[in-house]
Design an enzyme around this catalytic site. Sequence first.
Site, PDB file in Angstrom:
ATOM      1  N   THR A  44       0.825  -1.216   0.000  1.00  0.00           N
ATOM      2  CA  THR A  44       0.000   0.000   0.000  1.00  0.00           C
ATOM      3  C   THR A  44       0.850   1.254   0.000  1.00  0.00           C
ATOM      4  O   THR A  44       0.516   2.247  -0.650  1.00  0.00           O
ATOM      5  CB  THR A  44      -0.907   0.005   1.254  1.00  0.00           C
ATOM      6  OG1 THR A  44      -1.766  -1.111   1.175  1.00  0.00           O
ATOM      7  CG2 THR A  44      -1.746   1.261   1.345  1.00  0.00           C
ATOM      8  N   SER A  82       1.613  -7.484  -1.341  1.00  0.00           N
ATOM      9  CA  SER A  82       2.295  -8.564  -0.610  1.00  0.00           C
ATOM     10  C   SER A  82       1.485  -9.852  -0.552  1.00  0.00           C
ATOM     11  O   SER A  82       2.005 -10.898  -0.137  1.00  0.00           O
ATOM     12  CB  SER A  82       2.711  -8.115   0.786  1.00  0.00           C
ATOM     13  OG  SER A  82       1.610  -8.056   1.660  1.00  0.00           O
ATOM     14  N   THR A 110       1.647  -4.652   4.027  1.00  0.00           N
ATOM     15  CA  THR A 110       1.438  -5.073   5.423  1.00  0.00           C
ATOM     16  C   THR A 110       0.842  -6.479   5.541  1.00  0.00           C
ATOM     17  O   THR A 110       1.014  -7.137   6.553  1.00  0.00           O
ATOM     18  CB  THR A 110       0.518  -4.082   6.174  1.00  0.00           C
ATOM     19  OG1 THR A 110      -0.764  -4.068   5.533  1.00  0.00           O
ATOM     20  CG2 THR A 110       1.111  -2.691   6.212  1.00  0.00           C
ATOM     21  N   ASP A 111       0.137  -6.927   4.482  1.00  0.00           N
ATOM     22  CA  ASP A 111      -0.623  -8.173   4.632  1.00  0.00           C
ATOM     23  C   ASP A 111       0.250  -9.381   4.979  1.00  0.00           C
ATOM     24  O   ASP A 111      -0.134 -10.215   5.796  1.00  0.00           O
ATOM     25  CB  ASP A 111      -1.431  -8.463   3.353  1.00  0.00           C
ATOM     26  CG  ASP A 111      -2.581  -7.471   3.184  1.00  0.00           C
ATOM     27  OD1 ASP A 111      -2.940  -6.803   4.168  1.00  0.00           O
ATOM     28  OD2 ASP A 111      -3.106  -7.350   2.061  1.00  0.00           O
TER      29      ASP A 111
HETATM   30  N1  ASP Z   1      -2.605  -5.434   0.217  1.00  0.00           N
HETATM   31  C1  ASP Z   1      -1.539  -4.593   0.706  1.00  0.00           C
HETATM   32  C2  ASP Z   1      -0.250  -5.407   0.723  1.00  0.00           C
HETATM   33  O1  ASP Z   1      -0.041  -6.163   1.621  1.00  0.00           O
HETATM   34  C3  ASP Z   1      -1.856  -4.086   2.071  1.00  0.00           C
HETATM   35  C4  ASP Z   1      -0.856  -3.119   2.658  1.00  0.00           C
HETATM   36  O2  ASP Z   1       0.254  -2.963   2.221  1.00  0.00           O
HETATM   37  O3  ASP Z   1      -1.232  -2.470   3.692  1.00  0.00           O
HETATM   38  O4  ASP Z   1       0.522  -5.308  -0.189  1.00  0.00           O
END
Ligand code: ASP
Length: 328
Positions: free
Chosen positions: A12, A54, A85-86
């Site tokens: 993100t 991710s 973050t995932d």
């Molecule tokens: N879907 C995103 C990822 O993990 C979520 C994030 O980065 O907060 O790439």
Amino acid sequence: MKHILMIATGGTIASRNTGNGLEPVISSKELLECVPEVARTCAVTAVQPFNLDSTNVCGKHWLAIAELIEENYAAYDGFVVTHGTDTMAYTAAALSYLVQNSPKPIVLTGSQKSVYTRDTDARRNLADAFFYCADDGASGVHIVFDGNVILGTRAKKTRTRSFNAFSSIDYPAVAVMREGKPFYYIEEKCTGKPRFFRALNENVFVLKMVPGIRADIFDYLEAHCDGLVIESFGAGGLPNYDNDAFFARLKAFLEKGKTAVLTTQVEREGSAMDTYAVGRKLRACGNVLEARCMTLEATVAKLMWILAFAKGEEVGRYFYEPVAHDIF
Ligand code: ASP
């Protein structure tokens, strides 16, 4: 002045709305331009091995990041990995096994909102990651997020939207960031030489127990995986309905030389397999390992790391040997 290698991988933090939802399209150079204040303490070189949500990051990407760190280890004082973050907690755990005892800090960060969103957490997280990475007291693998410095083997994403997305599970945050400086709760500096590993066995499967689940899932597991993590209920156990079918199938699975680890789907305080009859009975199936207070992310990554080089009894020996405070 510290020299830091930034390894940008997507998430993100690097995303824009493309019309199909958020997608990582922002370059490492653009990310760096958003935190000009880091130039106060560090000189940064950026590389971008991939730019992915991710959700798509897996073992080959963990190995690519570890390889970049190994190749550049002598040339830099620390490494900042920007990441979605995932699955960041999985990558942090995997790096904790692939690069052990690193005197130079390896810091993962990301954000809940894109770096170009007005109320973003990205700029703070990114600047904090560099400031922590440039600190003389930093070493090992950590996630820096929302002002907390969390050990790589202890992190879990526990919120999908709030800025405090990560928790440190059954272990304190090692430091908090205040105005660009870490205040340490735990002072521990890795000394000596780092140990790099270059392989993983990704044939690890997590079986989440749900009420009424049937043991014929082992038809698939036997054919497709070398390592099985059973995410059971509470302190841990297997159902003994259907004439103990689960116990019989697990015994047969272990007799094929495969590895099984019991863990719990409860977030905190870990498993205690001997507490209930439904758990203690697992002892009769063979050498079922127990994750105790390890996070699921660390359990999966550790098994992938161990199964790449160890067999039989050795697997258990390595599994119970603590790496970066992953197991007590
Ligand atoms: N879907 C995103 C990822 O993990 C979520 C994030 O980065 O907060 O790439």
